[in-house]
Design a protein around this motif. Structure first.
Motif, PDB file in Angstrom:
ATOM      1  N   ARG A   1       0.823  -1.211   0.000  1.00 39.75           N
ATOM      2  CA  ARG A   1       0.000   0.000   0.000  1.00 39.75           C
ATOM      3  C   ARG A   1       0.857   1.260   0.000  1.00 39.75           C
ATOM      4  O   ARG A   1       0.517   2.248  -0.650  1.00 39.75           O
ATOM      5  CB  ARG A   1      -0.956  -0.017   1.183  1.00 39.75           C
ATOM      6  CG  ARG A   1      -1.987  -1.123   1.080  1.00 39.75           C
ATOM      7  CD  ARG A   1      -3.078  -0.977   2.101  1.00 39.75           C
ATOM      8  NE  ARG A   1      -4.023  -2.065   1.982  1.00 39.75           N
ATOM      9  CZ  ARG A   1      -5.342  -1.921   2.068  1.00 39.75           C
ATOM     10  NH1 ARG A   1      -5.864  -0.725   2.218  1.00 39.75           N
ATOM     11  NH2 ARG A   1      -6.133  -2.957   1.983  1.00 39.75           N
ATOM     12  N   LEU A   2       1.969   1.233   0.726  1.00 40.02           N
ATOM     13  CA  LEU A   2       2.886   2.372   0.700  1.00 40.02           C
ATOM     14  C   LEU A   2       3.451   2.580  -0.699  1.00 40.02           C
ATOM     15  O   LEU A   2       3.519   3.708  -1.193  1.00 40.02           O
ATOM     16  CB  LEU A   2       4.025   2.156   1.691  1.00 40.02           C
ATOM     17  CG  LEU A   2       3.703   2.355   3.172  1.00 40.02           C
ATOM     18  CD1 LEU A   2       4.878   1.890   4.025  1.00 40.02           C
ATOM     19  CD2 LEU A   2       3.359   3.811   3.469  1.00 40.02           C
ATOM     20  N   GLN A   3       3.850   1.495  -1.350  1.00 40.47           N
ATOM     21  CA  GLN A   3       4.388   1.605  -2.704  1.00 40.47           C
ATOM     22  C   GLN A   3       3.349   2.189  -3.652  1.00 40.47           C
ATOM     23  O   GLN A   3       3.673   2.992  -4.530  1.00 40.47           O
ATOM     24  CB  GLN A   3       4.852   0.233  -3.191  1.00 40.47           C
ATOM     25  CG  GLN A   3       6.108  -0.257  -2.496  1.00 40.47           C
ATOM     26  CD  GLN A   3       6.480  -1.666  -2.901  1.00 40.47           C
ATOM     27  OE1 GLN A   3       5.629  -2.537  -3.045  1.00 40.47           O
ATOM     28  NE2 GLN A   3       7.767  -1.905  -3.116  1.00 40.47           N
ATOM     29  N   THR A   4       2.086   1.808  -3.475  1.00 41.33           N
ATOM     30  CA  THR A   4       1.018   2.312  -4.338  1.00 41.33           C
ATOM     31  C   THR A   4       0.819   3.811  -4.171  1.00 41.33           C
ATOM     32  O   THR A   4       0.763   4.555  -5.152  1.00 41.33           O
ATOM     33  CB  THR A   4      -0.308   1.577  -4.052  1.00 41.33           C
ATOM     34  OG1 THR A   4      -0.148   0.189  -4.355  1.00 41.33           O
ATOM     35  CG2 THR A   4      -1.432   2.137  -4.908  1.00 41.33           C
ATOM     36  N   ILE A   5       0.722   4.278  -2.923  1.00 43.06           N
ATOM     37  CA  ILE A   5       0.472   5.710  -2.740  1.00 43.06           C
ATOM     38  C   ILE A   5       1.700   6.541  -3.083  1.00 43.06           C
ATOM     39  O   ILE A   5       1.575   7.688  -3.522  1.00 43.06           O
ATOM     40  CB  ILE A   5      -0.039   6.040  -1.313  1.00 43.06           C
ATOM     41  CG1 ILE A   5       0.982   5.672  -0.244  1.00 43.06           C
ATOM     42  CG2 ILE A   5      -1.364   5.371  -1.048  1.00 43.06           C
ATOM     43  CD1 ILE A   5       0.554   6.076   1.168  1.00 43.06           C
ATOM     44  N   LEU A   6       2.889   5.962  -2.941  1.00 42.66           N
ATOM     45  CA  LEU A   6       4.096   6.694  -3.317  1.00 42.66           C
ATOM     46  C   LEU A   6       4.242   6.791  -4.829  1.00 42.66           C
ATOM     47  O   LEU A   6       4.772   7.774  -5.342  1.00 42.66           O
ATOM     48  CB  LEU A   6       5.333   6.031  -2.700  1.00 42.66           C
ATOM     49  CG  LEU A   6       5.509   6.266  -1.195  1.00 42.66           C
ATOM     50  CD1 LEU A   6       6.542   5.317  -0.614  1.00 42.66           C
ATOM     51  CD2 LEU A   6       5.894   7.712  -0.919  1.00 42.66           C
ATOM     52  N   ARG A   7       3.765   5.789  -5.551  1.00 40.05           N
ATOM     53  CA  ARG A   7       3.800   5.867  -7.020  1.00 40.05           C
ATOM     54  C   ARG A   7       2.964   7.025  -7.523  1.00 40.05           C
ATOM     55  O   ARG A   7       3.245   7.618  -8.548  1.00 40.05           O
ATOM     56  CB  ARG A   7       3.291   4.562  -7.632  1.00 40.05           C
ATOM     57  CG  ARG A   7       4.341   3.470  -7.729  1.00 40.05           C
ATOM     58  CD  ARG A   7       3.912   2.403  -8.706  1.00 40.05           C
ATOM     59  NE  ARG A   7       2.697   1.729  -8.286  1.00 40.05           N
ATOM     60  CZ  ARG A   7       2.685   0.636  -7.517  1.00 40.05           C
ATOM     61  NH1 ARG A   7       3.826   0.106  -7.103  1.00 40.05           N
ATOM     62  NH2 ARG A   7       1.549   0.069  -7.186  1.00 40.05           N
ATOM     63  N   ARG A   8       1.932   7.370  -6.791  1.00 37.87           N
ATOM     64  CA  ARG A   8       1.042   8.447  -7.224  1.00 37.87           C
ATOM     65  C   ARG A   8       1.710   9.812  -7.196  1.00 37.87           C
ATOM     66  O   ARG A   8       1.257  10.736  -7.873  1.00 37.87           O
ATOM     67  CB  ARG A   8      -0.205   8.483  -6.339  1.00 37.87           C
ATOM     68  CG  ARG A   8      -1.048   7.234  -6.408  1.00 37.87           C
ATOM     69  CD  ARG A   8      -2.169   7.290  -5.385  1.00 37.87           C
ATOM     70  NE  ARG A   8      -2.785   5.984  -5.228  1.00 37.87           N
ATOM     71  CZ  ARG A   8      -3.488   5.613  -4.155  1.00 37.87           C
ATOM     72  NH1 ARG A   8      -3.641   6.459  -3.151  1.00 37.87           N
ATOM     73  NH2 ARG A   8      -4.014   4.405  -4.085  1.00 37.87           N
TER      74      ARG A   8
END
Length: 226
Positions: free
Chosen positions: A111-118
């Protein structure tokens, strides 16, 4: 390497979590009290926040509200398992995602990787501007202008707007939106989409950008500009 700040009063959580997140190129700092966490955020250099709801001094909702006064940094809130109220309140205050406690470290990392990709800058190939009647979306700068005025959006709000605006008049079901924003199949919580759409609508007023289709979902309603 992205630097993530954990604000949680569990003194036994940070060390093992920091060791685990290093596998995913994430450096974890921690604060046991909200005052310490907010002071660290003020120093800069933090890319995302993991924020527990149950905290001394003030609860996580108050901390999230404080962060959102002057920052759009991604915030992932840790909530009590099954407590939908915590999730709703967190999202309404501007949190980007939530994760029930107890959690699996691998899911937290995902989930951290997902929001950081944004929040990554768009590549040169993607650099462009989407223009609509009264609205401009700059993909390279990740900037939105409503009738010439910059609108401050969280990373999740920007991604939601971009998802809808890239295919005007396409009908998006709530479940599809949630899975696309998270980038993975997940426990579906469609109320989260309704909250995100409501927040985005308020920020884009008086433009009527997003239309609700009863029993179907949402669609982007503005016409393209040359």
């Amino acid at each position: 390497m992205h630097r993530v700040l954990l604000i949680d009063d569990d003194e036994h959580l940070a060390a093992p979590l920091a060791a685990y997140l290093k596998r995913f190129d994430l450096e974890l700092e921690s604060a046991l009290r909200p005052s310490e966490g907010l002071a660290r955020l003020a120093q800069g250099g933090i890319d995302a926040v993991i924020l527990d709801v149950m905290l001394p001094e003030m609860d996580g909702f108050a901390v999230c509200r404080h962060i959102r006064r002057d920052s759009e940094i991604p915030v992932l809130m840790l909530t009590a398992r099954g407590d939908v109220t915590d999730r709703v309140v967190g999202l309404e205050l501007g949190a980007d995602d939530y994760l029930p406690k107890p959690f699996e470290p691998r899911e937290l990392a995902a989930r951290l990787q997902t929001i950081l990709r944004r929040i990554r800058p768009a590549s040169a190939a993607d650099a462009s501007v989407l223009r609509f009647d009264g609205l401009q979306i700059d993909l390279e700068r990740r900037e939105v202008r409503r009738e010439g005025e910059v609108v401050e959006l969280t990373g999740t709000e920007f991604e939601l707007l971009l998802l809808l605006a890239r295919e005007p008049h396409k009908v998006w079901h709530r479940d599809d939106i949630l899975n696309r924003l998270r980038g993975r199949d997940a426990e579906l919580y469609t109320r989260a989409v309704d909250i995100l759409v409501s927040r985005l609508r308020r920020k884009l007023e008086p433009l009527a950008c997003i239309k609700t289709l009863r029993n179907a979902g949402y669609t982007f309603a503005l016409a393209r500009s040359p």
